[in-house]
Scaffold this active site. Structure first.
Site, PDB file in Angstrom:
ATOM      1  N   ASP A   1       0.856  -1.183   0.000  1.00  0.00           N
ATOM      2  CA  ASP A   1       0.000   0.000   0.000  1.00  0.00           C
ATOM      3  C   ASP A   1       0.895   1.237   0.000  1.00  0.00           C
ATOM      4  O   ASP A   1       1.444   1.606   1.043  1.00  0.00           O
ATOM      5  CB  ASP A   1      -0.921  -0.029   1.217  1.00  0.00           C
ATOM      6  CG  ASP A   1      -1.825   1.191   1.301  1.00  0.00           C
ATOM      7  OD1 ASP A   1      -1.774   2.057   0.391  1.00  0.00           O
ATOM      8  OD2 ASP A   1      -2.578   1.275   2.279  1.00  0.00           O
ATOM      9  N   ILE A   2       1.042   1.867  -1.149  1.00  0.00           N
ATOM     10  CA  ILE A   2       1.946   3.006  -1.240  1.00  0.00           C
ATOM     11  C   ILE A   2       1.403   4.254  -0.547  1.00  0.00           C
ATOM     12  O   ILE A   2       2.141   5.231  -0.393  1.00  0.00           O
ATOM     13  CB  ILE A   2       2.348   3.318  -2.698  1.00  0.00           C
ATOM     14  CG1 ILE A   2       1.142   3.709  -3.540  1.00  0.00           C
ATOM     15  CG2 ILE A   2       3.103   2.136  -3.292  1.00  0.00           C
ATOM     16  CD1 ILE A   2       1.498   4.221  -4.933  1.00  0.00           C
ATOM     17  N   ALA A  25      -1.435   3.625  -9.934  1.00  0.00           N
ATOM     18  CA  ALA A  25      -2.155   4.865 -10.237  1.00  0.00           C
ATOM     19  C   ALA A  25      -3.647   4.619 -10.087  1.00  0.00           C
ATOM     20  O   ALA A  25      -4.123   3.504 -10.279  1.00  0.00           O
ATOM     21  CB  ALA A  25      -1.852   5.347 -11.646  1.00  0.00           C
ATOM     22  N   THR A  27      -6.655   5.420 -12.008  1.00  0.00           N
ATOM     23  CA  THR A  27      -6.827   5.853 -13.392  1.00  0.00           C
ATOM     24  C   THR A  27      -8.277   5.925 -13.864  1.00  0.00           C
ATOM     25  O   THR A  27      -8.507   6.180 -15.039  1.00  0.00           O
ATOM     26  CB  THR A  27      -6.053   4.919 -14.339  1.00  0.00           C
ATOM     27  OG1 THR A  27      -6.547   3.591 -14.184  1.00  0.00           O
ATOM     28  CG2 THR A  27      -4.568   4.958 -14.046  1.00  0.00           C
ATOM     29  N   THR A  65       1.019  11.132 -17.201  1.00  0.00           N
ATOM     30  CA  THR A  65       0.014  11.109 -18.250  1.00  0.00           C
ATOM     31  C   THR A  65      -0.046  12.425 -19.013  1.00  0.00           C
ATOM     32  O   THR A  65       0.346  13.475 -18.480  1.00  0.00           O
ATOM     33  CB  THR A  65      -1.374  10.826 -17.638  1.00  0.00           C
ATOM     34  OG1 THR A  65      -2.380  10.905 -18.649  1.00  0.00           O
ATOM     35  CG2 THR A  65      -1.717  11.837 -16.551  1.00  0.00           C
ATOM     36  N   ASP A  66      -0.579  12.368 -20.221  1.00  0.00           N
ATOM     37  CA  ASP A  66      -0.811  13.590 -20.989  1.00  0.00           C
ATOM     38  C   ASP A  66      -2.006  14.382 -20.448  1.00  0.00           C
ATOM     39  O   ASP A  66      -2.242  15.513 -20.871  1.00  0.00           O
ATOM     40  CB  ASP A  66      -0.998  13.264 -22.472  1.00  0.00           C
ATOM     41  CG  ASP A  66      -2.161  12.325 -22.756  1.00  0.00           C
ATOM     42  OD1 ASP A  66      -2.591  11.589 -21.829  1.00  0.00           O
ATOM     43  OD2 ASP A  66      -2.634  12.296 -23.904  1.00  0.00           O
ATOM     44  N   TYR A  89      -8.270  14.012 -12.214  1.00  0.00           N
ATOM     45  CA  TYR A  89      -7.242  13.027 -12.547  1.00  0.00           C
ATOM     46  C   TYR A  89      -5.953  13.733 -12.973  1.00  0.00           C
ATOM     47  O   TYR A  89      -4.872  13.443 -12.461  1.00  0.00           O
ATOM     48  CB  TYR A  89      -7.741  12.092 -13.657  1.00  0.00           C
ATOM     49  CG  TYR A  89      -6.675  11.169 -14.192  1.00  0.00           C
ATOM     50  CD1 TYR A  89      -6.120  10.174 -13.393  1.00  0.00           C
ATOM     51  CD2 TYR A  89      -6.219  11.284 -15.501  1.00  0.00           C
ATOM     52  CE1 TYR A  89      -5.139   9.324 -13.887  1.00  0.00           C
ATOM     53  CE2 TYR A  89      -5.254  10.438 -15.998  1.00  0.00           C
ATOM     54  CZ  TYR A  89      -4.707   9.465 -15.187  1.00  0.00           C
ATOM     55  OH  TYR A  89      -3.742   8.636 -15.675  1.00  0.00           O
ATOM     56  N   LYS A  93      -2.322  13.704 -11.007  1.00  0.00           N
ATOM     57  CA  LYS A  93      -1.104  13.192 -11.640  1.00  0.00           C
ATOM     58  C   LYS A  93      -0.041  14.288 -11.736  1.00  0.00           C
ATOM     59  O   LYS A  93       1.148  14.023 -11.571  1.00  0.00           O
ATOM     60  CB  LYS A  93      -1.411  12.616 -13.028  1.00  0.00           C
ATOM     61  CG  LYS A  93      -2.244  11.339 -13.002  1.00  0.00           C
ATOM     62  CD  LYS A  93      -1.533  10.205 -12.295  1.00  0.00           C
ATOM     63  CE  LYS A  93      -0.466   9.585 -13.164  1.00  0.00           C
ATOM     64  NZ  LYS A  93       0.198   8.424 -12.527  1.00  0.00           N
ATOM     65  N   TRP A 113      -2.763   7.047 -23.146  1.00  0.00           N
ATOM     66  CA  TRP A 113      -3.690   5.984 -23.536  1.00  0.00           C
ATOM     67  C   TRP A 113      -3.039   4.601 -23.471  1.00  0.00           C
ATOM     68  O   TRP A 113      -2.985   3.868 -24.445  1.00  0.00           O
ATOM     69  CB  TRP A 113      -4.242   6.248 -24.926  1.00  0.00           C
ATOM     70  CG  TRP A 113      -5.069   7.483 -25.073  1.00  0.00           C
ATOM     71  CD1 TRP A 113      -5.062   8.589 -24.259  1.00  0.00           C
ATOM     72  CD2 TRP A 113      -6.019   7.761 -26.094  1.00  0.00           C
ATOM     73  NE1 TRP A 113      -5.939   9.526 -24.716  1.00  0.00           N
ATOM     74  CE2 TRP A 113      -6.551   9.036 -25.846  1.00  0.00           C
ATOM     75  CE3 TRP A 113      -6.467   7.055 -27.193  1.00  0.00           C
ATOM     76  CZ2 TRP A 113      -7.512   9.617 -26.654  1.00  0.00           C
ATOM     77  CZ3 TRP A 113      -7.422   7.636 -28.012  1.00  0.00           C
ATOM     78  CH2 TRP A 113      -7.943   8.896 -27.730  1.00  0.00           C
TER      79      TRP A 113
END
Length: 175
Positions: A1-2, A25, A27, A65-66, A89, A93, A113
């Site tokens: 568990d981070i 992540a 997501t 992520t983009d 989101y 990130k 993606w």
């Protein structure tokens, strides 16, 4: 568990890795708008990893992520373009990137993606529609992206690490 800073510190002290690649992540983009676990996993937990890596001298590799961008540009974003996330989101990130980058020598790689052998992703969503017999597919029409293989991303990460890279990079498949 981070998200457990004590557990993360203990694990890294025991394992003493040279490199830690954070593949964890939250997501589910729509769920991030209301679920506090998104920020806990995507940002606060990265702080835990960065702190623990700093204590054991490990390099942190953070996959991002983009979605840290607003998507207004029609051409690909560059690493030095300012982030402007439009969703919870993306904000979570981006905060995770900032946590990772405060550790000298860290490597942050933005991908788009992602798809691979397991887990839910855009390609799986399309295939499920086709398999269910739909003749019209429901897809987003307000986003541009490049589906990126997790296998290719893994190879790119290894190449960057072999080259001694740190800092911020973008990676996506062509096409």
């Amino acid at each position: 568990d981070i998200t457990d800073s004590t557990g993360v510190s203990r694990a890294l002290r025991e394992l003493r890795p040279d490199v830690l690649v954070n593949c964890a992540a939250f997501t589910k983009v729509d769920d991030c708008e209301t679920d506090p676990r998104a920020f806990q996993v995507n940002a606060e937990a990265v702080a835990n990893l960065a702190d623990a890596c700093g204590h054991v001298g490990a390099q942190l590799v953070q996959i991002s992520t983009d979605f840290v961008f607003d998507g207004a540009r029609q051409e690909p974003y560059r690493e030095d373009d300012p982030g402007h996330p439009m969703s919870a989101y993306g904000r979570s990130k981006r905060a995770g990137e900032e946590e990772a980058m405060r550790l000298p020598g860290s490597l942050v790689v933005r991908a788009s993606w992602l798809f691979g052998r397991s887990g839910w992703n855009f390609i799986e969503a399309i295939l499920k529609q086709v398999e269910s017999g739909k003749t019209r597919l429901a897809v987003v029409v307000d986003q541009l992206g490049r589906p990126t293989s997790t296998t290719d991303l893994s190879e790119a990460l290894l190449s960057l690490l072999d080259a001694g890279a740190s800092g911020l990079y973008h990676f996506a498949n062509r096409g």
